[in-house]
Design a protein around this motif. Structure first.
Motif, PDB file in Angstrom:
ATOM      1  N   ASP A 283      20.555  -6.867  25.695  1.00 57.46           N
ATOM      2  CA  ASP A 283      19.805  -7.738  26.611  1.00 57.46           C
ATOM      3  C   ASP A 283      19.735  -7.050  27.964  1.00 57.46           C
ATOM      4  OD1 ASP A 283      19.099  -9.921  28.476  1.00 57.46           O
ATOM      5  OD2 ASP A 283      19.438 -11.220  26.751  1.00 57.46           O
TER       6      ASP A 283
ATOM      7  N   VAL B 103      24.697 -21.365  20.028  1.00 54.11           N
ATOM      8  CA  VAL B 103      24.727 -19.897  20.083  1.00 54.11           C
ATOM      9  C   VAL B 103      25.769 -19.356  19.113  1.00 54.11           C
ATOM     10  CG1 VAL B 103      25.124 -17.895  21.547  1.00 54.11           C
ATOM     11  CG2 VAL B 103      23.933 -19.893  22.482  1.00 54.11           C
TER      12      VAL B 103
ATOM     13  N   ILE C  69      25.341 -16.961  15.631  1.00 52.08           N
ATOM     14  CA  ILE C  69      26.088 -15.731  15.371  1.00 52.08           C
ATOM     15  C   ILE C  69      26.853 -15.839  14.052  1.00 52.08           C
ATOM     16  CG2 ILE C  69      28.014 -14.304  16.176  1.00 52.08           C
ATOM     17  CD1 ILE C  69      27.082 -14.909  19.053  1.00 52.08           C
TER      18      ILE C  69
ATOM     19  N   VAL D 286      25.618  -6.889  21.849  1.00 53.64           N
ATOM     20  CA  VAL D 286      24.633  -7.633  22.637  1.00 53.64           C
ATOM     21  C   VAL D 286      23.641  -6.663  23.264  1.00 53.64           C
ATOM     22  CG1 VAL D 286      24.270  -9.238  24.535  1.00 53.64           C
ATOM     23  CG2 VAL D 286      26.351  -9.408  23.141  1.00 53.64           C
TER      24      VAL D 286
ATOM     25  N   VAL E  60      20.526 -11.828  15.550  1.00 56.61           N
ATOM     26  CA  VAL E  60      20.196 -13.060  16.265  1.00 56.61           C
ATOM     27  C   VAL E  60      19.212 -12.725  17.385  1.00 56.61           C
ATOM     28  CG1 VAL E  60      21.074 -14.944  17.703  1.00 56.61           C
ATOM     29  CG2 VAL E  60      22.443 -14.094  15.774  1.00 56.61           C
TER      30      VAL E  60
ATOM     31  N   VAL F 290      22.912  -9.303  18.734  1.00 59.22           N
ATOM     32  CA  VAL F 290      22.142 -10.311  19.465  1.00 59.22           C
ATOM     33  C   VAL F 290      21.136  -9.570  20.335  1.00 59.22           C
ATOM     34  CG1 VAL F 290      22.228 -12.231  21.080  1.00 59.22           C
ATOM     35  CG2 VAL F 290      24.118 -11.875  19.474  1.00 59.22           C
TER      36      VAL F 290
ATOM     37  N   LYS G 254      18.087 -19.251  25.217  1.00 58.61           N
ATOM     38  CA  LYS G 254      19.196 -18.980  26.129  1.00 58.61           C
ATOM     39  C   LYS G 254      19.751 -20.241  26.779  1.00 58.61           C
ATOM     40  CE  LYS G 254      18.026 -14.186  27.170  1.00 58.61           C
ATOM     41  NZ  LYS G 254      17.756 -13.177  28.218  1.00 58.61           N
TER      42      LYS G 254
ATOM     43  N   THR H  15      30.357  -8.009  17.262  1.00 61.67           N
ATOM     44  CA  THR H  15      29.030  -8.338  17.787  1.00 61.67           C
ATOM     45  C   THR H  15      28.604  -7.354  18.869  1.00 61.67           C
ATOM     46  OG1 THR H  15      29.466 -10.681  17.366  1.00 61.67           O
ATOM     47  CG2 THR H  15      27.638 -10.158  18.846  1.00 61.67           C
TER      48      THR H  15
ATOM     49  N   MET I 275      17.784 -13.921  20.703  1.00 57.70           N
ATOM     50  CA  MET I 275      18.057 -14.873  21.782  1.00 57.70           C
ATOM     51  C   MET I 275      17.001 -14.674  22.872  1.00 57.70           C
ATOM     52  SD  MET I 275      21.465 -15.343  24.152  1.00 57.70           S
ATOM     53  CE  MET I 275      22.338 -16.443  23.058  1.00 57.70           C
TER      54      MET I 275
ATOM     55  N   LEU J  99      27.885 -13.623  27.308  1.00 55.21           N
ATOM     56  CA  LEU J  99      28.220 -13.596  25.884  1.00 55.21           C
ATOM     57  C   LEU J  99      29.587 -12.977  25.641  1.00 55.21           C
ATOM     58  CD1 LEU J  99      24.890 -12.765  24.023  1.00 55.21           C
ATOM     59  CD2 LEU J  99      26.287 -14.818  23.819  1.00 55.21           C
TER      60      LEU J  99
END
Length: 214
Positions: free
Chosen positions: A8, A111, A115, A6, A79, A52, A104, A4, A81, A17
């Motif tokens: 953000d 969550v 995923i 992330v 995903v 994500v 969130k 994964t 978020m 996360l």
């Protein structure tokens, strides 16, 4: 193991996360960034199963990034978020090619579920409350009862076209275009373009930006 990445802008979200993944052995964060600009190179390098992405990034649109990644990686789980828990954001995520939508503030299990869904069903879409959102959208469409031509004019208004430009674009007279605009304002309870667009966006009658191919 679900690899994964992330994306953000909020450092705490990315850290959270990563900690979440560490507590569940089937998810592993293999990369993170707060930058839309860096995201494409990171995904290319890390080769994740799931990405994500936050809707609002410091240097770009998270949803534009969703679309770019979906166009490039057909089987990548994506995903979305976000803290923007509204129907229009949910449908924008769906329209841009996301696999799942989660807020969130959602419980950890939700969550992780998003995923895991994205990892095995990248081209389908899941979101808590999706059925309710679809019901509200149908109710709004029934309430406003826009004709296909009115929807077309509304989309052109969103794109910033003037009445003469709308007339030329869909091959009608300026007078007819003005009538369509006035009818839209009346149906949406608006007295200006800005008010009409705010209502249309809030109720899901139009998207914030053109969809691919439009």
């Amino acid at each position: 193991m679900i690899r994964t990445v992330v994306i953000d802008s909020d450092t705490l979200t990315r850290y959270g996360l990563s900690m979440l993944a560490g507590a569940h052995p089937d998810v592993e964060v293999v990369g993170e960034t707060g930058s839309a600009v860096e995201a494409a190179e990171l995904v290319e390098r890390a080769r994740p199963d799931v990405v994500v992405i936050d809707v609002e990034l410091a240097d770009g649109s998270g949803l534009a990034l969703v679309r770019a990644l979906r166009d490039r990686y057909a089987h990548l789980g994506i995903v979305v978020m976000t803290s923007l828990d509204t129907d229009d954001v949910l449908f924008r995520a769906l329209d841009h090619g996301a696999s799942a939508f989660v807020v969130k503030t959602a419980p950890v299990v939700e969550v992780l579920g998003a995923i895991r869904h994205a990892a095995v069903a990248a081209t389908s879409f899941t979101a808590t409350g999706l059925l309710d959102a679809l019901t509200r959208r149908r109710e709004q469409e029934t309430r406003f009862a826009l004709s296909p031509r009115e929807r077309q004019v509304l989309t052109l208004l969103r794109d910033g076209m003037s009445i003469p430009e709308i007339a030329g674009s869909i091959h009608i007279s300026k007078s007819t275009a003005k009538t369509y605009v006035a009818r839209l304002y009346d149906k949406l309870g608006a007295s200006s373009r800005a008010q009409a667009l705010v209502t249309a966006l809030r109720t899901g009658l139009i998207d914030y930006e053109p969809t691919p191919g439009s």
